[in-house]
Write a protein that holds these residues in place. Structure first.
Motif, PDB file in Angstrom:
ATOM      1  N   ASP A  93       0.819  -1.213   0.000  1.00  0.00           N
ATOM      2  CA  ASP A  93       0.000   0.000   0.000  1.00  0.00           C
ATOM      3  C   ASP A  93       0.851   1.260   0.000  1.00  0.00           C
ATOM      4  O   ASP A  93       0.472   2.276  -0.581  1.00  0.00           O
ATOM      5  N   LEU A  94       1.990   1.215   0.699  1.00  0.00           N
ATOM      6  CA  LEU A  94       2.896   2.363   0.737  1.00  0.00           C
ATOM      7  C   LEU A  94       4.324   1.840   0.663  1.00  0.00           C
ATOM      8  O   LEU A  94       4.660   0.862   1.332  1.00  0.00           O
ATOM      9  N   VAL A  95       5.164   2.480  -0.146  1.00  0.00           N
ATOM     10  CA  VAL A  95       6.562   2.060  -0.272  1.00  0.00           C
ATOM     11  C   VAL A  95       7.466   3.283  -0.105  1.00  0.00           C
ATOM     12  O   VAL A  95       7.222   4.333  -0.707  1.00  0.00           O
ATOM     13  N   ALA A  96       8.501   3.136   0.737  1.00  0.00           N
ATOM     14  CA  ALA A  96       9.463   4.221   0.978  1.00  0.00           C
ATOM     15  C   ALA A  96      10.776   3.929   0.271  1.00  0.00           C
ATOM     16  O   ALA A  96      11.302   2.813   0.361  1.00  0.00           O
ATOM     17  N   PHE A  97      11.298   4.926  -0.455  1.00  0.00           N
ATOM     18  CA  PHE A  97      12.616   4.835  -1.103  1.00  0.00           C
ATOM     19  C   PHE A  97      13.467   6.029  -0.658  1.00  0.00           C
ATOM     20  O   PHE A  97      12.939   7.129  -0.467  1.00  0.00           O
ATOM     21  N   SER A  98      14.775   5.823  -0.564  1.00  0.00           N
ATOM     22  CA  SER A  98      15.689   6.941  -0.331  1.00  0.00           C
ATOM     23  C   SER A  98      15.926   7.672  -1.648  1.00  0.00           C
ATOM     24  O   SER A  98      16.093   7.033  -2.686  1.00  0.00           O
ATOM     25  N   GLY A  99      15.994   8.990  -1.599  1.00  0.00           N
ATOM     26  CA  GLY A  99      16.348   9.760  -2.798  1.00  0.00           C
ATOM     27  C   GLY A  99      17.840  10.027  -2.863  1.00  0.00           C
ATOM     28  O   GLY A  99      18.408  10.261  -3.920  1.00  0.00           O
ATOM     29  N   GLY A 100      18.489   9.985  -1.700  1.00  0.00           N
ATOM     30  CA  GLY A 100      19.887  10.370  -1.619  1.00  0.00           C
ATOM     31  C   GLY A 100      20.844   9.193  -1.653  1.00  0.00           C
ATOM     32  O   GLY A 100      22.038   9.355  -1.433  1.00  0.00           O
ATOM     33  N   LYS A 101      20.331   7.999  -1.901  1.00  0.00           N
ATOM     34  CA  LYS A 101      21.219   6.844  -2.064  1.00  0.00           C
ATOM     35  C   LYS A 101      21.370   6.605  -3.573  1.00  0.00           C
ATOM     36  O   LYS A 101      21.782   7.496  -4.290  1.00  0.00           O
ATOM     37  N   ALA A 102      21.008   5.416  -4.064  1.00  0.00           N
ATOM     38  CA  ALA A 102      21.291   5.097  -5.465  1.00  0.00           C
ATOM     39  C   ALA A 102      20.536   5.970  -6.463  1.00  0.00           C
ATOM     40  O   ALA A 102      20.970   6.131  -7.598  1.00  0.00           O
ATOM     41  N   LEU A 103      19.412   6.538  -6.042  1.00  0.00           N
ATOM     42  CA  LEU A 103      18.664   7.380  -6.985  1.00  0.00           C
ATOM     43  C   LEU A 103      19.489   8.581  -7.431  1.00  0.00           C
ATOM     44  O   LEU A 103      19.264   9.135  -8.497  1.00  0.00           O
ATOM     45  N   GLY A 104      20.435   8.996  -6.596  1.00  0.00           N
ATOM     46  CA  GLY A 104      21.306  10.105  -6.988  1.00  0.00           C
ATOM     47  C   GLY A 104      20.650  11.461  -6.853  1.00  0.00           C
ATOM     48  O   GLY A 104      21.051  12.432  -7.488  1.00  0.00           O
ATOM     49  N   GLY A 105      19.644  11.549  -6.010  1.00  0.00           N
ATOM     50  CA  GLY A 105      18.990  12.837  -5.777  1.00  0.00           C
ATOM     51  C   GLY A 105      19.680  13.581  -4.648  1.00  0.00           C
ATOM     52  O   GLY A 105      20.731  13.157  -4.155  1.00  0.00           O
ATOM     53  N   PRO A 106      19.081  14.718  -4.219  1.00  0.00           N
ATOM     54  CA  PRO A 106      19.628  15.428  -3.064  1.00  0.00           C
ATOM     55  C   PRO A 106      19.686  14.485  -1.863  1.00  0.00           C
ATOM     56  O   PRO A 106      18.805  13.638  -1.707  1.00  0.00           O
ATOM     57  N   GLN A 107      20.719  14.642  -1.036  1.00  0.00           N
ATOM     58  CA  GLN A 107      20.877  13.679   0.049  1.00  0.00           C
ATOM     59  C   GLN A 107      19.650  13.644   0.957  1.00  0.00           C
ATOM     60  O   GLN A 107      19.240  12.568   1.400  1.00  0.00           O
TER      61      GLN A 107
END
Ligand SMILES: *Cc1c(COP(=O)(O)O)cnc(C)c1O
Length: 398
Positions: A210-224
């Motif tokens: 129903d809900l999924v959390a991802f880091s933006g600052g790890k492999a996605l390469g976004g702002p930390q």
């Protein structure tokens, strides 16, 4: 402060990072394209709700979820997911959090999933209720989580079930999803570090989370300090409402499209997530990084990393190294380096100039892992030299 070299001005040392996109080492190294988008975003005023609506559409496309929200990290996404599961559209509950003992607030957590990040769920006011056994983790047995163990614990005070997914735990996910679907209790999946492969952006939603959390600052390469909460529209909307700046006049407030005002009996005040607001720079930076991540050629990128790892391994003659390909790690290829005392060796590398970091994830079995996820190519040679020197018990100055 020198804008071109802030770390030098501050007297902070740059490090050689072969430990992965670790938060304590600054996470990902951002692409110039992401930085340029953030700089452009910073030079305007926009309605953050409108921007999050646009982000929701992009995240929905990328993940297959109904909706999505840019957060300040996966940990913040977990707190917001828990808060959304407790409060839903109830503004009085939003106002009460984190004090939730007067209403249903239990989140079931399998004992094998009690990570340090469970604190982020509990920070919402949720009470974590442990279920199941840890036979696999302890090596005591063969059994994972079973449906009856979840069903027995599903009392009326349960608002959600949580699951920390990885290549090992995923075998239990279908069972948990089936029970959650049958009972209508939301499932919150922590997939913070499960990228790459990019297929995982859609995988857990497609399975029924129903809900999924991802880091933006790890492999996605976004702002930390960025992350994603993707999932069911009503839950994402509640999470957004509890994150937004709500110093608004009810008469003039224009809610984001994601939020259906007819569900609200009033306009909430600042919620539990107000302290982790995502700024316009983070939102735009994350979306730009997400776009790049989806267009990337994982096969070619992993082949390039393997070539670099083989070259590094070639300079480590006499050292026990093994290349583990991406197919086996489930993410990027790595070099496993067997050493007599892994933590002592890691400490020596960190005393190097510049400090060198290898992953200590498998130190308990005498292995330091060279994880090239955010390793700069110009660091390959000094890294190899530092490893050779550390194995001789010495440190080298470049
Ligand atoms: C890194 C991580 C988090 C936290 O992610 P942030 O984006 O740093 O907030 C949560 N859960 C797991 C499993 C992680 O690896």
């Amino acid at each position: 402060m020198s804008p071109s070299d802030p770390y030098e001005s501050l007297g902070v040392r740059r490090r050689i990072n072969a430990a992965g996109a670790l938060t304590r080492l600054g996470g990902a190294v951002m692409a110039p394209e992401v930085m340029a988008a953030m700089a452009a975003a910073s030079r305007a005023s926009v309605d953050i709700g409108e921007l999050q609506d646009a982000a929701s559409n992009r995240i929905a496309e990328a993940t297959g979820a109904e909706a999505g929200l840019v957060t300040t990290g996966a940990a913040a996404a977990l707190t917001l997911a828990a808060a959304a599961s407790i409060a839903r559209w109830d503004v009085a509950k939003m106002a009460a959090l984190p004090h939730a003992d007067a209403f249903p607030r239990d989140i079931l957590i399998p004992r094998t999933h009690r990570t340090g990040y469970a604190h982020a769920l509990a920070a919402s006011g949720a009470r974590l209720v442990d279920i199941g056994h840890n036979d696999r983790g302890t090596g005591a047995g063969v059994r994972g989580l079973e449906a009856w163990e979840i069903e027995t614990a599903l009392t009326p005070s349960v608002v959600a079930v949580t699951f920390s997914v990885n290549a090992t735990s995923i075998v239990d996910l279908p069972t948990v999803i089936a029970v959650c679907r049958a009972s209508g209790v939301p499932l919150i999946v922590d997939a913070a570090a499960q990228l790459p492969p990019k297929e995982n952006l859609r995988r857990f939603i497609a399975m029924g989370a129903d809900l999924v959390a991802f880091s933006g600052g790890k492999a996605l390469g976004g702002p930390q300090a960025s992350g994603i909460l993707a999932g069911r529209r009503d839950l994402v909307a509640s999470a957004l409402l509890q994150q937004l700046d709500m110093d608004v006049a009810p008469e003039t407030w224009t809610p984001p499209k994601l939020i259906d005002r007819t569900n609200l009996r009033g306009v909430p005040h600042h919620g539990i997530g107000r302290g982790f607001k995502a700024g316009k720079e983070e939102i735009v930076g994350l979306l730009t990084a997400l776009d790049r991540f989806m267009k990337a050629d994982d096969v070619a990128d992993n082949a390039a990393l393997e070539t670099r790892l083989k070259a590094i391994a070639g300079t480590l003659a006499g050292i026990d190294v093994a290349l583990i390909p991406a197919q086996r790690t489930g993410r990027v290829p790595v070099l496993e380096i067997a050493v007599p005392d892994a933590l002592a060796m890691s400490a020596r590398l960190q005393r190097n100039d510049p400090p060198v970091h290898l992953s200590e994830r498998h130190a308990a079995r005498g292995v330091l892992t060279l994880d090239p996820q955010v390793l700069l190519p110009e660091h390959d040679a000094p890294l190899a030299a530092a490893i050779r020197a550390a194995l001789r018990g010495a440190t080298v100055k470049p």
